[in-house]
Design a protein around this motif. Structure first.
Motif, PDB file in Angstrom:
ATOM      1  N   ALA A 193      25.197 -51.821 -70.245  1.00 25.92           N
ATOM      2  CA  ALA A 193      25.746 -50.613 -69.620  1.00 25.92           C
ATOM      3  C   ALA A 193      26.934 -50.057 -70.402  1.00 25.92           C
ATOM      4  CB  ALA A 193      26.176 -50.917 -68.188  1.00 25.92           C
ATOM      5  N   TRP A 194      27.494 -50.822 -71.330  1.00 23.72           N
ATOM      6  CA  TRP A 194      28.697 -50.391 -72.036  1.00 23.72           C
ATOM      7  C   TRP A 194      28.433 -49.158 -72.889  1.00 23.72           C
ATOM      8  CZ3 TRP A 194      30.224 -55.765 -74.481  1.00 23.72           C
ATOM      9  CH2 TRP A 194      30.547 -56.665 -73.448  1.00 23.72           C
ATOM     10  N   ASN A 195      29.468 -48.355 -73.076  1.00 20.66           N
ATOM     11  CA  ASN A 195      29.388 -47.251 -74.023  1.00 20.66           C
ATOM     12  C   ASN A 195      29.646 -47.818 -75.418  1.00 20.66           C
ATOM     13  OD1 ASN A 195      29.507 -44.953 -75.550  1.00 20.66           O
ATOM     14  ND2 ASN A 195      31.267 -44.062 -74.514  1.00 20.66           N
TER      15      ASN A 195
ATOM     16  N   SER B 271      49.992 -49.147 -60.290  1.00 21.33           N
ATOM     17  CA  SER B 271      49.583 -47.861 -60.863  1.00 21.33           C
ATOM     18  C   SER B 271      49.220 -48.008 -62.338  1.00 21.33           C
ATOM     19  CB  SER B 271      50.679 -46.812 -60.690  1.00 21.33           C
ATOM     20  OG  SER B 271      51.866 -47.201 -61.361  1.00 21.33           O
ATOM     21  N   VAL B 272      49.976 -48.839 -63.058  1.00 22.13           N
ATOM     22  CA  VAL B 272      49.645 -49.107 -64.460  1.00 22.13           C
ATOM     23  C   VAL B 272      48.301 -49.815 -64.550  1.00 22.13           C
ATOM     24  CG1 VAL B 272      50.268 -50.497 -66.478  1.00 22.13           C
ATOM     25  CG2 VAL B 272      52.005 -49.123 -65.317  1.00 22.13           C
ATOM     26  N   MET B 273      48.085 -50.770 -63.663  1.00 20.09           N
ATOM     27  CA  MET B 273      46.825 -51.510 -63.674  1.00 20.09           C
ATOM     28  C   MET B 273      45.651 -50.591 -63.348  1.00 20.09           C
ATOM     29  SD  MET B 273      46.010 -54.579 -64.424  1.00 20.09           S
ATOM     30  CE  MET B 273      44.323 -54.461 -65.020  1.00 20.09           C
ATOM     31  N   ARG B 274      45.858 -49.695 -62.385  1.00 16.95           N
ATOM     32  CA  ARG B 274      44.783 -48.760 -62.024  1.00 16.95           C
ATOM     33  C   ARG B 274      44.433 -47.840 -63.193  1.00 16.95           C
ATOM     34  NH1 ARG B 274      47.417 -48.705 -56.870  1.00 16.95           N
ATOM     35  NH2 ARG B 274      48.635 -46.869 -57.483  1.00 16.95           N
ATOM     36  N   GLU B 275      45.455 -47.423 -63.947  1.00 14.79           N
ATOM     37  CA  GLU B 275      45.211 -46.574 -65.113  1.00 14.79           C
ATOM     38  C   GLU B 275      44.389 -47.320 -66.163  1.00 14.79           C
ATOM     39  OE1 GLU B 275      45.053 -43.497 -67.765  1.00 14.79           O
ATOM     40  OE2 GLU B 275      45.610 -43.471 -65.644  1.00 14.79           O
ATOM     41  N   ALA B 276      44.711 -48.577 -66.378  1.00 10.21           N
ATOM     42  CA  ALA B 276      43.936 -49.385 -67.333  1.00 10.21           C
ATOM     43  C   ALA B 276      42.495 -49.536 -66.870  1.00 10.21           C
ATOM     44  CB  ALA B 276      44.591 -50.754 -67.507  1.00 10.21           C
TER      45      ALA B 276
ATOM     46  N   GLN C 294      36.831 -47.537 -79.420  1.00 11.37           N
ATOM     47  CA  GLN C 294      37.642 -48.669 -78.986  1.00 11.37           C
ATOM     48  C   GLN C 294      36.780 -49.866 -78.632  1.00 11.37           C
ATOM     49  OE1 GLN C 294      41.457 -48.970 -78.537  1.00 11.37           O
ATOM     50  NE2 GLN C 294      40.336 -50.829 -79.025  1.00 11.37           N
ATOM     51  N   VAL C 295      35.644 -49.634 -77.998  1.00 11.35           N
ATOM     52  CA  VAL C 295      34.721 -50.730 -77.693  1.00 11.35           C
ATOM     53  C   VAL C 295      34.225 -51.368 -78.987  1.00 11.35           C
ATOM     54  CG1 VAL C 295      32.496 -51.333 -76.644  1.00 11.35           C
ATOM     55  CG2 VAL C 295      34.032 -49.747 -75.467  1.00 11.35           C
TER      56      VAL C 295
ATOM     57  N   GLU D  92      36.656 -48.182 -67.001  1.00 11.05           N
ATOM     58  CA  GLU D  92      35.518 -47.558 -66.316  1.00 11.05           C
ATOM     59  C   GLU D  92      34.915 -46.449 -67.170  1.00 11.05           C
ATOM     60  OE1 GLU D  92      36.039 -47.807 -61.535  1.00 11.05           O
ATOM     61  OE2 GLU D  92      37.511 -46.571 -62.564  1.00 11.05           O
ATOM     62  N   SER D  93      35.760 -45.700 -67.853  1.00 11.01           N
ATOM     63  CA  SER D  93      35.253 -44.616 -68.700  1.00 11.01           C
ATOM     64  C   SER D  93      34.410 -45.157 -69.841  1.00 11.01           C
ATOM     65  CB  SER D  93      36.417 -43.785 -69.252  1.00 11.01           C
ATOM     66  OG  SER D  93      37.119 -44.478 -70.269  1.00 11.01           O
ATOM     67  N   MET D  94      34.653 -46.397 -70.235  1.00 12.94           N
ATOM     68  CA  MET D  94      33.866 -47.059 -71.277  1.00 12.94           C
ATOM     69  C   MET D  94      32.651 -47.779 -70.701  1.00 12.94           C
ATOM     70  SD  MET D  94      37.038 -48.785 -73.357  1.00 12.94           S
ATOM     71  CE  MET D  94      38.312 -47.800 -74.149  1.00 12.94           C
ATOM     72  N   HIS D  95      32.532 -47.750 -69.380  1.00 10.31           N
ATOM     73  CA  HIS D  95      31.437 -48.410 -68.649  1.00 10.31           C
ATOM     74  C   HIS D  95      31.485 -49.932 -68.762  1.00 10.31           C
ATOM     75  CE1 HIS D  95      28.896 -44.465 -69.142  1.00 10.31           C
ATOM     76  NE2 HIS D  95      30.038 -44.287 -68.481  1.00 10.31           N
ATOM     77  N   LEU D  96      32.687 -50.460 -69.030  1.00  8.65           N
ATOM     78  CA  LEU D  96      32.830 -51.920 -69.086  1.00  8.65           C
ATOM     79  C   LEU D  96      32.934 -52.509 -67.690  1.00  8.65           C
ATOM     80  CD1 LEU D  96      35.354 -52.458 -72.028  1.00  8.65           C
ATOM     81  CD2 LEU D  96      32.874 -52.444 -72.100  1.00  8.65           C
ATOM     82  N   VAL D  97      33.488 -51.734 -66.767  1.00  7.83           N
ATOM     83  CA  VAL D  97      33.666 -52.213 -65.394  1.00  7.83           C
ATOM     84  C   VAL D  97      33.340 -51.077 -64.432  1.00  7.83           C
ATOM     85  CG1 VAL D  97      35.509 -53.814 -66.091  1.00  7.83           C
ATOM     86  CG2 VAL D  97      36.105 -51.524 -65.230  1.00  7.83           C
ATOM     87  N   GLU D  98      33.179 -51.432 -63.154  1.00 13.18           N
ATOM     88  CA  GLU D  98      33.068 -50.442 -62.092  1.00 13.18           C
ATOM     89  C   GLU D  98      33.828 -50.943 -60.873  1.00 13.18           C
ATOM     90  OE1 GLU D  98      29.211 -49.934 -60.255  1.00 13.18           O
ATOM     91  OE2 GLU D  98      28.533 -51.869 -61.053  1.00 13.18           O
ATOM     92  N   SER D  99      34.417 -50.007 -60.147  1.00 14.59           N
ATOM     93  CA  SER D  99      35.183 -50.362 -58.951  1.00 14.59           C
ATOM     94  C   SER D  99      34.314 -50.219 -57.714  1.00 14.59           C
ATOM     95  CB  SER D  99      36.411 -49.460 -58.830  1.00 14.59           C
ATOM     96  OG  SER D  99      37.283 -49.654 -59.914  1.00 14.59           O
TER      97      SER D  99
END
Length: 243
Positions: free
Chosen positions: A75-77, A45-50, A82-83, A55-62
């Protein structure tokens, strides 16, 4: 160091985020949340939150049945504070600083011209107070105190422009100013000419002299680019030409 108040997922982010922005995980890399949770010794659950934050920063997608995919830098914000902080902490710092400073060069002079028309009396007084604070901290290696007033000064200009799009760039400008200070891309004491220019910009805005406010602010941003040529000379890019 984990950012205070962000808990376990913050510890994950403070390691994984810089690794992604530094290219340790190239675009298309698949990150397995189970494996990462085990590696960081945190719950799923901690990992999913991270991952949700990344994802909100567009660094990754699931992707279902695949995993977490690292996205290309295009694609990054890149406006996310923070980025910006993560990128400034990496090897690409000179190019990132230059890119952000060129952005400032394009926006802040126009914002200062608008502020000369739109700034309230209270904003003019606050700008003057910030400029005086910069003068007071411009000698004796007081860079943290100088940074505090410098950030407030430039935020005020963006806010006083009356343009909500410019105002939203306040966090970006704060990150580039803080990045220069915290990564030693500043002289031990600020350039006296630059300090004087800030005082003169405050005067020009208070006197509703838009052309002068714009011209002087452009001198500030051009001077910042010239400092980068000396202190962070890699990956040059041309400065915007003066009108």
């Amino acid at each position: 160091m984990t950012t205070p108040g962000r808990g376990l997922h913050g510890r994950v982010l403070d390691t994984l985020g810089p690794a992604i922005t530094a290219g340790e995980y190239p675009p298309g890399s698949v990150l397995r949340t189970d494996e990462l949770a085990q590696s960081f010794e945190v719950s799923r659950s901690v990992m999913r939150e991270a991952v949700r934050v990344l994802e909100s920063m567009h660094l990754v997608e699931s992707r279902r049945r695949v995993g977490v995919i690292v996205r290309p830098s295009a694609a990054w914000n890149v406006y996310d504070p923070q980025v910006i902080r993560w990128r400034l902490a990496g090897a690409d710092r000179p190019r990132q600083l230059r890119s952000l400073t060129v952005l400032r060069s394009a926006v802040e002079p126009v914002a200062a011209g608008l502020a000369a028309h739109n700034a309230t009396a209270e904003q003019c007084a606050a700008l003057t107070e910030c400029a005086i604070g910069m003068v007071a901290h411009s000698r004796g290696h007081k860079l943290e105190g100088y940074l505090h007033h410098d950030v407030a000064f430039h935020r005020l200009i963006l806010d006083a422009s009356g343009n909500e799009m410019f105002a939203r760039l306040g966090d970006v400008v704060e990150e580039v100013l803080a990045g220069r200070t915290h990564h030693d891309v500043m002289f031990d004491d600020p350039d006296p000419a630059a300090v004087t220019l800030h005082v003169q910009v405050a005067e020009a805005i208070r006197e509703h002299d838009a052309p002068r406010a714009e011209r002087l602010t452009r001198e500030i941003t051009v001077g910042a680019l010239q400092e980068l040529d000396i202190l962070a000379p890699n990956s040059p890019s041309p400065a915007p030409s003066s009108p």
